[in-house]
Scaffold this motif. Structure first.
Motif, PDB file in Angstrom:
ATOM      1  N   GLN A   1       1.113   6.912  -6.950  1.00 14.18           N
ATOM      2  CA  GLN A   1       0.017   6.966  -7.117  1.00 14.18           C
ATOM      3  C   GLN A   1      -1.000   7.054  -6.027  1.00 14.18           C
ATOM      4  O   GLN A   1      -2.004   6.391  -5.588  1.00 14.18           O
ATOM      5  CB  GLN A   1      -0.610   5.027  -7.444  1.00 14.18           C
ATOM      6  CG  GLN A   1       0.309   4.731  -8.557  1.00 14.18           C
ATOM      7  CD  GLN A   1      -0.005   5.231  -9.997  1.00 14.18           C
ATOM      8  OE1 GLN A   1      -1.350   5.596 -10.008  1.00 14.18           O
ATOM      9  NE2 GLN A   1       0.681   5.259 -10.891  1.00 14.18           N
ATOM     10  N   GLU A   2      -0.596   8.315  -5.373  1.00 11.66           N
ATOM     11  CA  GLU A   2      -1.094   8.724  -3.949  1.00 11.66           C
ATOM     12  C   GLU A   2      -2.736   9.152  -4.144  1.00 11.66           C
ATOM     13  O   GLU A   2      -3.646   9.217  -3.274  1.00 11.66           O
ATOM     14  CB  GLU A   2      -0.681  10.042  -3.654  1.00 11.66           C
ATOM     15  CG  GLU A   2       1.003   9.662  -3.135  1.00 11.66           C
ATOM     16  CD  GLU A   2       1.787  10.770  -2.780  1.00 11.66           C
ATOM     17  OE1 GLU A   2       2.045  10.652  -1.583  1.00 11.66           O
ATOM     18  OE2 GLU A   2       1.949  11.708  -3.424  1.00 11.66           O
ATOM     19  N   HIS A   3      -3.379   9.151  -5.506  1.00  7.60           N
ATOM     20  CA  HIS A   3      -4.611   9.457  -5.656  1.00  7.60           C
ATOM     21  C   HIS A   3      -5.611   8.163  -5.540  1.00  7.60           C
ATOM     22  O   HIS A   3      -6.664   8.319  -5.393  1.00  7.60           O
ATOM     23  CB  HIS A   3      -4.801  10.027  -7.135  1.00  7.60           C
ATOM     24  CG  HIS A   3      -4.499   8.954  -8.151  1.00  7.60           C
ATOM     25  ND1 HIS A   3      -3.130   8.655  -8.565  1.00  7.60           N
ATOM     26  CD2 HIS A   3      -5.245   8.257  -8.961  1.00  7.60           C
ATOM     27  CE1 HIS A   3      -3.111   7.885  -9.530  1.00  7.60           C
ATOM     28  NE2 HIS A   3      -4.205   7.301  -9.614  1.00  7.60           N
ATOM     29  N   LEU A   4      -4.903   6.881  -5.329  1.00  5.49           N
ATOM     30  CA  LEU A   4      -5.752   5.966  -5.004  1.00  5.49           C
ATOM     31  C   LEU A   4      -5.926   5.627  -3.939  1.00  5.49           C
ATOM     32  O   LEU A   4      -5.113   5.778  -2.965  1.00  5.49           O
ATOM     33  CB  LEU A   4      -4.896   4.587  -5.627  1.00  5.49           C
ATOM     34  CG  LEU A   4      -4.715   4.501  -7.335  1.00  5.49           C
ATOM     35  CD1 LEU A   4      -3.614   3.482  -7.464  1.00  5.49           C
ATOM     36  CD2 LEU A   4      -5.980   4.322  -7.964  1.00  5.49           C
ATOM     37  N   SER A   5      -7.209   5.272  -3.514  1.00 10.81           N
ATOM     38  CA  SER A   5      -7.632   4.795  -2.149  1.00 10.81           C
ATOM     39  C   SER A   5      -7.151   3.736  -1.717  1.00 10.81           C
ATOM     40  O   SER A   5      -6.846   2.532  -2.726  1.00 10.81           O
ATOM     41  CB  SER A   5      -9.317   5.117  -2.029  1.00 10.81           C
ATOM     42  OG  SER A   5      -9.789   3.877  -2.691  1.00 10.81           O
ATOM     43  N   ASP A   6      -7.184   3.140  -0.578  1.00  6.72           N
ATOM     44  CA  ASP A   6      -6.912   1.836  -0.225  1.00  6.72           C
ATOM     45  C   ASP A   6      -7.948   0.845  -0.710  1.00  6.72           C
ATOM     46  O   ASP A   6      -7.442  -0.289  -1.084  1.00  6.72           O
ATOM     47  CB  ASP A   6      -6.972   1.581   1.431  1.00  6.72           C
ATOM     48  CG  ASP A   6      -5.744   2.380   1.935  1.00  6.72           C
ATOM     49  OD1 ASP A   6      -4.686   2.799   1.417  1.00  6.72           O
ATOM     50  OD2 ASP A   6      -5.706   2.593   3.348  1.00  6.72           O
ATOM     51  N   GLU A   7      -8.916   1.169  -0.973  1.00 10.65           N
ATOM     52  CA  GLU A   7     -10.049   0.411  -1.398  1.00 10.65           C
ATOM     53  C   GLU A   7      -9.774  -0.029  -3.003  1.00 10.65           C
ATOM     54  O   GLU A   7      -9.890  -1.240  -3.459  1.00 10.65           O
ATOM     55  CB  GLU A   7     -11.441   0.724  -1.483  1.00 10.65           C
ATOM     56  CG  GLU A   7     -11.838   0.952   0.116  1.00 10.65           C
ATOM     57  CD  GLU A   7     -11.617   2.035   0.994  1.00 10.65           C
ATOM     58  OE1 GLU A   7     -11.056   3.010   0.256  1.00 10.65           O
ATOM     59  OE2 GLU A   7     -11.352   1.812   2.048  1.00 10.65           O
ATOM     60  N   GLN A   8      -9.135   1.114  -3.702  1.00 10.66           N
ATOM     61  CA  GLN A   8      -8.856   0.705  -5.223  1.00 10.66           C
ATOM     62  C   GLN A   8      -7.847  -0.086  -5.161  1.00 10.66           C
ATOM     63  O   GLN A   8      -7.581  -0.641  -5.914  1.00 10.66           O
ATOM     64  CB  GLN A   8      -8.757   2.197  -5.594  1.00 10.66           C
ATOM     65  CG  GLN A   8     -10.040   2.932  -5.853  1.00 10.66           C
ATOM     66  CD  GLN A   8      -9.719   4.663  -6.462  1.00 10.66           C
ATOM     67  OE1 GLN A   8      -8.999   5.228  -5.690  1.00 10.66           O
ATOM     68  NE2 GLN A   8     -10.431   5.109  -7.341  1.00 10.66           N
TER      69      GLN A   8
ATOM     70  N   PHE B   1       0.976  -1.163   0.112  1.00  7.90           N
ATOM     71  CA  PHE B   1       0.116  -0.021  -0.007  1.00  7.90           C
ATOM     72  C   PHE B   1       0.657   1.308   0.008  1.00  7.90           C
ATOM     73  O   PHE B   1       0.744   2.259  -0.971  1.00  7.90           O
ATOM     74  CB  PHE B   1      -0.880  -0.106   1.226  1.00  7.90           C
ATOM     75  CG  PHE B   1      -2.242  -1.006   0.946  1.00  7.90           C
ATOM     76  CD1 PHE B   1      -3.380  -0.512   0.735  1.00  7.90           C
ATOM     77  CD2 PHE B   1      -2.166  -2.250   1.032  1.00  7.90           C
ATOM     78  CE1 PHE B   1      -4.365  -1.339   0.236  1.00  7.90           C
ATOM     79  CE2 PHE B   1      -3.036  -3.452   0.888  1.00  7.90           C
ATOM     80  CZ  PHE B   1      -4.164  -2.934   0.392  1.00  7.90           C
TER      81      PHE B   1
ATOM     82  N   LYS C   1       1.500   3.818  -3.227  1.00 13.52           N
ATOM     83  CA  LYS C   1       1.182   5.132  -3.086  1.00 13.52           C
ATOM     84  C   LYS C   1       2.388   6.123  -3.548  1.00 13.52           C
ATOM     85  O   LYS C   1       2.146   7.078  -4.222  1.00 13.52           O
ATOM     86  CB  LYS C   1       0.282   5.386  -1.767  1.00 13.52           C
ATOM     87  CG  LYS C   1      -0.946   4.833  -1.323  1.00 13.52           C
ATOM     88  CD  LYS C   1      -1.597   5.599  -0.427  1.00 13.52           C
ATOM     89  CE  LYS C   1      -3.036   4.613  -0.617  1.00 13.52           C
ATOM     90  NZ  LYS C   1      -3.853   5.358   0.461  1.00 13.52           N
TER      91      LYS C   1
ATOM     92  N   THR D   1      -6.823  -2.148  -3.049  1.00 12.25           N
ATOM     93  CA  THR D   1      -7.141  -3.634  -2.835  1.00 12.25           C
ATOM     94  C   THR D   1      -7.712  -4.142  -4.100  1.00 12.25           C
ATOM     95  O   THR D   1      -7.491  -5.398  -4.194  1.00 12.25           O
ATOM     96  CB  THR D   1      -8.097  -3.544  -1.410  1.00 12.25           C
ATOM     97  OG1 THR D   1      -7.520  -3.071  -0.395  1.00 12.25           O
ATOM     98  CG2 THR D   1      -8.708  -5.045  -1.339  1.00 12.25           C
TER      99      THR D   1
END
Length: 135
Positions: free
Chosen positions: A108-115, A76, A80, A117
């Motif tokens: 890729q800091e724009h990605l959420s943890d859910e994304q 993760f 990010k 995953t």
């Protein structure tokens, strides 16, 4: 004498099973949606440098990545912003950075943890590609 269950009692007997059935199917469905979203997210954010098989592009092929990295959770912060992980002195991060000629992975800091995953689930279960028929 025939044992007839009154309507209310019948409802209370079947309701827990019905709810369990619906819940399990929703979980399975949401997993399929996450995989589909993971594929789209992978193509949009990762595929210019990575493949889901073992072939290298700019970055490593991702087949077997879960066996190579320290842990799945390690991915993760790496995804990010790998430079922060490298700057923090992480030994594995520095090894990969050196191995790939100090090529900087796009943050890729724009990605959420859910994304993330969803992307990881896609990498774990990539689509099966069919070999072209012999000619």
């Amino acid at each position: 004498m025939i044992n007839i269950i009154p309507k209310k009692e019948w409802l209370f007997k079947i309701l827990p099973s019905a709810l369990l059935f619906v819940s399990l199917n929703l979980l399975n469905f949401s997993s399929l949606i996450a995989q589909a979203d993971g594929g789209k997210l992978f193509k949009a954010n990762c595929s210019s440098c990575h493949r889901v098989d073992e072939k290298k592009l700019t970055g490593p092929g991702l087949k077997g990545v879960f066996q190579r990295v320290p842990s799945e959770q390690w991915l993760f912060p790496w995804i990010k912003n790998s430079q922060k992980v490298i700057a923090g002195g992480d030994a594995y991060a520095n090894k990969i950075f050196e191995e790939y000629g100090k090529t900087i992975m796009t943050p890729q800091e724009h990605l959420s943890d859910e994304q993330i995953t969803a992307i990881l689930e896609y990498i774990k279960n990539p689509p099966v590609t069919k070999a072209p028929p012999p000619t």
